[in-house]
Scaffold this active site. Sequence first.
Site, PDB file in Angstrom:
ATOM      1  N   GLY A  55     -35.992 -14.312 -10.065  1.00  0.00           N
ATOM      2  CA  GLY A  55     -35.556 -15.273  -9.041  1.00  0.00           C
ATOM      3  C   GLY A  55     -35.847 -14.696  -7.667  1.00  0.00           C
TER       4      GLY A  55
ATOM      5  CE  LYS B 274     -18.686 -19.634  -3.712  1.00  0.00           C
ATOM      6  NZ  LYS B 274     -19.580 -18.431  -3.351  1.00  0.00           N
TER       7      LYS B 274
ATOM      8  CB  VAL C 157     -31.894 -11.192  -6.218  1.00  0.00           C
ATOM      9  CG1 VAL C 157     -31.534  -9.665  -6.183  1.00  0.00           C
ATOM     10  CG2 VAL C 157     -31.033 -12.201  -5.365  1.00  0.00           C
TER      11      VAL C 157
ATOM     12  N   GLY D 106     -34.684 -11.727 -15.120  1.00  0.00           N
ATOM     13  CA  GLY D 106     -34.465 -12.564 -14.064  1.00  0.00           C
ATOM     14  C   GLY D 106     -35.432 -12.268 -12.720  1.00  0.00           C
TER      15      GLY D 106
HETATM   16  P1  NAD Z   1     -32.355 -17.454  -8.769  1.00  0.00           P
HETATM   17  O1  NAD Z   1     -31.860 -18.907  -9.373  1.00  0.00           O
HETATM   18  O2  NAD Z   1     -33.693 -17.432  -7.674  1.00  0.00           O
HETATM   19  O3  NAD Z   1     -33.059 -16.579  -9.953  1.00  0.00           O
HETATM   20  C1  NAD Z   1     -32.584 -16.640 -11.128  1.00  0.00           C
HETATM   21  C2  NAD Z   1     -33.672 -16.266 -12.152  1.00  0.00           C
HETATM   22  O4  NAD Z   1     -32.963 -15.925 -13.508  1.00  0.00           O
HETATM   23  C3  NAD Z   1     -34.668 -17.547 -12.308  1.00  0.00           C
HETATM   24  O5  NAD Z   1     -35.907 -17.089 -12.173  1.00  0.00           O
HETATM   25  C4  NAD Z   1     -34.460 -18.244 -13.606  1.00  0.00           C
HETATM   26  O6  NAD Z   1     -35.385 -18.769 -14.395  1.00  0.00           O
HETATM   27  C5  NAD Z   1     -33.791 -16.626 -14.299  1.00  0.00           C
HETATM   28  N1  NAD Z   1     -33.085 -16.964 -15.538  1.00  0.00           N
HETATM   29  C6  NAD Z   1     -31.955 -17.894 -15.877  1.00  0.00           C
HETATM   30  N2  NAD Z   1     -31.379 -17.661 -17.130  1.00  0.00           N
HETATM   31  C7  NAD Z   1     -32.301 -16.545 -17.819  1.00  0.00           C
HETATM   32  C8  NAD Z   1     -32.128 -15.792 -18.907  1.00  0.00           C
HETATM   33  N3  NAD Z   1     -31.227 -16.281 -19.858  1.00  0.00           N
HETATM   34  N4  NAD Z   1     -32.916 -14.713 -19.092  1.00  0.00           N
HETATM   35  C9  NAD Z   1     -33.765 -14.379 -18.030  1.00  0.00           C
HETATM   36  N5  NAD Z   1     -33.951 -15.047 -16.818  1.00  0.00           N
HETATM   37  C10 NAD Z   1     -33.231 -16.086 -16.796  1.00  0.00           C
HETATM   38  O7  NAD Z   1     -31.248 -16.580  -8.200  1.00  0.00           O
HETATM   39  P2  NAD Z   1     -30.928 -15.718  -7.402  1.00  0.00           P
HETATM   40  O8  NAD Z   1     -30.922 -16.192  -5.906  1.00  0.00           O
HETATM   41  O9  NAD Z   1     -32.253 -14.667  -7.552  1.00  0.00           O
HETATM   42  O10 NAD Z   1     -29.854 -14.764  -7.925  1.00  0.00           O
HETATM   43  C11 NAD Z   1     -29.791 -14.183  -9.111  1.00  0.00           C
HETATM   44  C12 NAD Z   1     -28.319 -13.693  -9.468  1.00  0.00           C
HETATM   45  O11 NAD Z   1     -27.752 -12.685  -8.397  1.00  0.00           O
HETATM   46  C13 NAD Z   1     -27.367 -14.854  -9.548  1.00  0.00           C
HETATM   47  O12 NAD Z   1     -26.374 -14.797 -10.623  1.00  0.00           O
HETATM   48  C14 NAD Z   1     -26.713 -15.083  -8.246  1.00  0.00           C
HETATM   49  O13 NAD Z   1     -25.419 -15.506  -8.502  1.00  0.00           O
HETATM   50  C15 NAD Z   1     -26.613 -13.558  -7.662  1.00  0.00           C
HETATM   51  N6  NAD Z   1     -26.408 -13.203  -6.294  1.00  0.00           N
HETATM   52  C16 NAD Z   1     -27.548 -13.626  -5.561  1.00  0.00           C
HETATM   53  C17 NAD Z   1     -27.259 -13.626  -4.159  1.00  0.00           C
HETATM   54  C18 NAD Z   1     -28.510 -13.807  -3.395  1.00  0.00           C
HETATM   55  O14 NAD Z   1     -28.404 -13.320  -2.149  1.00  0.00           O
HETATM   56  N7  NAD Z   1     -29.440 -14.578  -3.711  1.00  0.00           N
HETATM   57  C19 NAD Z   1     -26.299 -12.854  -3.747  1.00  0.00           C
HETATM   58  C20 NAD Z   1     -25.129 -12.397  -4.545  1.00  0.00           C
HETATM   59  C21 NAD Z   1     -25.531 -12.505  -5.883  1.00  0.00           C
END
Ligand code: NAD
Length: 364
Positions: free
Chosen positions: A182, A80, A184, A180
């Site tokens: 977001g 990392k 994913v 969430g």
């Molecule tokens: P993102 O930032 O696009 O989405 C996160 C969402 O969670 C946002 O819409 C945000 O408003 C919401 N959020 C934040 N705090 C919150 C709460 N307390 N209650 C409800 N909603 C809340 O992130 P992402 O890329 O969708 O990833 C989501 C999670 O999965 C993260 O923890 C990330 O580390 C993990 N992850 C993502 C990937 C990937 O491919 N994007 C891969 C492995 C792990």
Amino acid sequence: MGFFDAPDLHGHEEVVFTHDPETGLKAIIAVHNTSLGPALGGCRVWNYESETDALRDVLRLSEGMTYKSAISGLNLGGGKAVIIGDVKEIGNEATFRAFGRLVDSLGGRYITAEDVNTTPRMMEWVHDETEYVVGLASELGGSGDPSPFTAYGVFVGMKAALKKVFGNESFENRKVALQGLGHVGCYLLEHLLKAGAEVVVTDIDEEKLTRVTKEHKNVTACGPDDIYQQEVDIFAPCALGAGINDETIPQLKTPIIAGAANNQLANYEKHGKILLEKNILYAPDFCINAGGVINVYGELEGYSEKRSYSRVNHIYDMLMEIFHLSEEQKIPTMSAANTIAEARIHNMGRLKQMHRSGSFHLKK
Ligand code: NAD
């Protein structure tokens, strides 16, 4: 505290610090373990309160990547990088090309990628200085956004959990609490609805909630604090880490936790045990959310989307193996997953050593 006493230093092979006053680059790269292959892991930009915090983060995250790649059957180690500072000030070409040079100086022992606060554009700048970068935009021959693969992996992992708990993997008449919306979360929602599930969603961003509930039937919304109390078949944490903790566990009314967020358990040993005692099946985060890293791995061997999806399907079998070991040994699923990952690192690493020393001969 000296560097060698850092509590998160767990046999890391190499930690490199750099400071380039000209561009303002202050970065740390941690290579945790390369037994299975080069250390791959994203580059995060964060305005850490102290250098100790930055070091702790990079040590912890790189170790996590070793386990994630090992459990996913990838020939990759864990690494990392963190860049210290405000992305608005340092998110420019000069800084990222300087970072690219640092990555290049490690000669391929570390391969970088996008992470929190870094973008495909920044990875392009890194790519100007080194070939050791993945997760480039598809126009550049990269694999693009990893989120659809992560979401698909979580969906496949949910099926394994349903099979384990209910004896079948159907989503018909099943209810999922999705925390969430977001990158994913939105892709995951599509899979769940298509499969016939009813979904209750939450997000701190009200606009997203309104949009999603308007767009889909079979979706209802609740407040961020109410998501834990929903009576559901699966709770899917797809927001931030540490959501499963002393306060939230007593509220849960679900037999399964399966979601994308990293580090879902505030304390993996303590909360893993509590979930086991409460008979809640926990799909270890670093296994179920590996779809993204599985996808970028494909870039190292010539990218094929079909191959990536086929590899992501293995998350189902791996989770089944974890669930069985957990049941057999009466240990939390997190401990079972760690045991399997460590065994692979040991056994495959040993094989590599035998190869190097010439004591391994292919039968002719
Ligand atoms: P993102 O930032 O696009 O989405 C996160 C969402 O969670 C946002 O819409 C945000 O408003 C919401 N959020 C934040 N705090 C919150 C709460 N307390 N209650 C409800 N909603 C809340 O992130 P992402 O890329 O969708 O990833 C989501 C999670 O999965 C993260 O923890 C990330 O580390 C993990 N992850 C993502 C990937 C990937 O491919 N994007 C891969 C492995 C792990």
